[in-house]
Design a protein around this motif. Structure first.
Motif, short mmCIF file in Angstrom:
data_model
loop_
_atom_site.label_atom_id
_atom_site.label_comp_id
_atom_site.label_asym_id
_atom_site.label_seq_id
_atom_site.Cartn_x
_atom_site.Cartn_y
_atom_site.Cartn_z
N UNK A 157 68.01 91.44 58.02
CA UNK A 157 68.30 90.61 59.07
C UNK A 157 66.91 90.30 59.62
N UNK A 158 66.27 91.20 59.51
CA UNK A 158 64.80 91.23 60.53
C UNK A 158 63.85 90.08 59.86
N UNK A 159 63.88 90.01 58.31
CA UNK A 159 63.28 88.91 57.54
C UNK A 159 63.94 87.65 57.90
N UNK A 160 65.20 87.75 58.01
CA UNK A 160 65.80 86.35 58.57
C UNK A 160 65.35 85.90 59.92
N UNK A 161 65.14 86.60 60.74
CA UNK A 161 64.78 86.47 62.18
C UNK A 161 63.29 85.84 62.12
N UNK A 162 62.52 86.51 61.23
CA UNK A 162 60.97 86.29 61.23
C UNK A 162 60.98 84.77 60.70
N UNK A 163 61.54 84.76 59.45
CA UNK A 163 61.68 83.30 58.78
C UNK A 163 61.89 82.27 59.69
N UNK A 164 63.26 82.50 60.53
CA UNK A 164 63.59 81.51 61.25
C UNK A 164 62.73 81.01 62.53
N UNK A 165 61.80 82.14 63.13
CA UNK A 165 61.11 82.00 64.01
C UNK A 165 59.86 81.31 63.62
N UNK A 166 59.38 81.51 62.47
CA UNK A 166 58.30 80.68 61.99
C UNK A 166 58.64 79.04 61.68
N UNK A 167 59.66 78.92 61.07
CA UNK A 167 60.30 77.46 61.12
C UNK A 167 60.40 76.61 62.22
N UNK A 168 60.91 77.53 63.28
CA UNK A 168 61.27 76.79 64.59
C UNK A 168 59.90 76.59 65.23
N UNK A 169 58.84 77.33 65.01
CA UNK A 169 57.59 76.99 65.53
C UNK A 169 57.11 75.85 64.91
N UNK A 170 56.89 76.00 63.64
CA UNK A 170 56.37 74.91 62.96
C UNK A 170 57.13 73.74 63.44
N UNK A 171 58.45 73.35 63.18
CA UNK A 171 59.05 72.20 64.00
C UNK A 171 58.70 71.86 65.23
N UNK A 172 58.82 72.93 66.10
CA UNK A 172 58.65 72.46 67.49
C UNK A 172 56.93 71.99 67.54
N UNK A 173 56.13 72.59 66.92
CA UNK A 173 54.63 72.02 66.92
C UNK A 173 54.66 70.45 66.60
N UNK A 174 55.48 70.11 65.63
CA UNK A 174 55.58 68.64 65.26
C UNK A 174 56.11 67.94 66.51
N UNK A 175 57.36 68.29 66.87
CA UNK A 175 57.79 67.73 68.16
C UNK A 175 56.93 67.49 69.05
N UNK A 176 56.43 68.64 69.41
CA UNK A 176 55.14 68.55 70.69
C UNK A 176 54.03 67.29 70.44
N UNK A 177 53.91 67.43 69.05
CA UNK A 177 52.79 66.49 68.68
C UNK A 177 53.45 64.90 69.09
N UNK A 178 54.83 64.80 68.67
CA UNK A 178 55.41 63.44 69.13
C UNK A 178 55.35 63.18 70.43
N UNK A 179 55.71 64.06 71.37
CA UNK A 179 55.91 63.94 72.75
C UNK A 179 54.46 63.58 73.31
#
Length: 109
Positions: free
Chosen positions: A78-100
């Protein structure tokens, strides 16, 4: 690694990953409002939280490589899942911020 230590490690990973994910989403909200400096600050804080989680994860990996018996539990997975999804969310959000940013620059022309 004894069960008690493993539980502490698991909760450290979950806590740090959750913090990172929350900060990344805060950064996205700031970028939506045009506050790009604040967004970048929050992303840096998210990076620090992810690094903390990664360091704890590395501790477990090093213990296992050293021959220490590590028994993965559902909580550990479960902790590994949390870490993986946090990394993925941050990566996607960085792209969205570049678009903004790009949208903001285009609107100012």
């Amino acid at each position: 690694m004894d069960k008690e230590k493993m539980e502490l490690v698991v909760f450290e990973i979950v806590n740090s990953a959750g913090t990172a994910k929350g900060l990344a989403y805060e950064a996205l909200r700031e970028a939506e409002n045009g506050n790009f400096e604040e967004a970048e600050k929050l992303l840096k804080e998210a990076d620090e939280a992810l690094l903390s989680a990664h360091n704890v994860q590395t501790e477990i990996i090093q213990a296992e490589v050293s021959g220490e018996a590590i028994t993965p539990s559902v909580l550990f997975v479960h902790s590994q899942d949390h870490l993986m999804t946090a990394i993925e969310a941050k990566t996607l959000i960085e792209g969205m911020i570049r678009m903004y940013r790009r949208i903001d620059e285009l609107e100012k022309k």
